[in-house]
Design a protein around this motif. Sequence first.
Motif, short mmCIF file in Angstrom:
data_model
loop_
_atom_site.label_atom_id
_atom_site.label_comp_id
_atom_site.label_asym_id
_atom_site.label_seq_id
_atom_site.Cartn_x
_atom_site.Cartn_y
_atom_site.Cartn_z
N SER A 1 0.83 -1.20 0.00
CA SER A 1 0.00 0.00 0.00
C SER A 1 0.87 1.27 0.00
O SER A 1 0.47 2.29 -0.55
N LYS B 1 0.33 9.38 -5.49
CA LYS B 1 0.76 10.73 -5.10
C LYS B 1 1.61 11.37 -6.19
O LYS B 1 1.47 12.54 -6.49
N TYR C 1 0.45 4.08 -2.73
CA TYR C 1 0.23 5.46 -2.32
C TYR C 1 1.21 6.39 -3.03
O TYR C 1 0.83 7.45 -3.53
#
Length: 128
Positions: free
Chosen positions: A43, A51, A47
């Motif tokens: 994860s 981002k 992420y």
Amino acid sequence: MSKSQNSYTYLSEEEKLSLLREYHLSGMGKKSFCKNHGIKSESSLRYWEKKYESAKDVVPLQPKLDEEDVANRSKNDYKDEIAQQKKRIRELEKALEFSRLETLARDMMIDKAEDYFDIQIRKKSGAK
């Protein structure tokens, strides 16, 4: 090369982008890449991808032009476009040179590791 699990929360953006670039170039799955680099979970990698998704579009492939705009342009517009294209060429050349340097550094690192550990890291062509 393994880092503690919590150390990835303190990485700079450049380090995270470097890990993302390495992940994309490696061809490994998220799970195995995270395991090899000591990243706590997949994860975190997802992420970072989300981002820094806009970082992929730093140098777009080609700007879109409307046919009507092309017909109604002035000489100054053409000069501006040429200046923008020259700037874009410089950016692309810079990105290409950076990529070449990255590849050279990676090859040198593999060569040094092969010499130091006396093992074959690169696969031979034709190996099954």
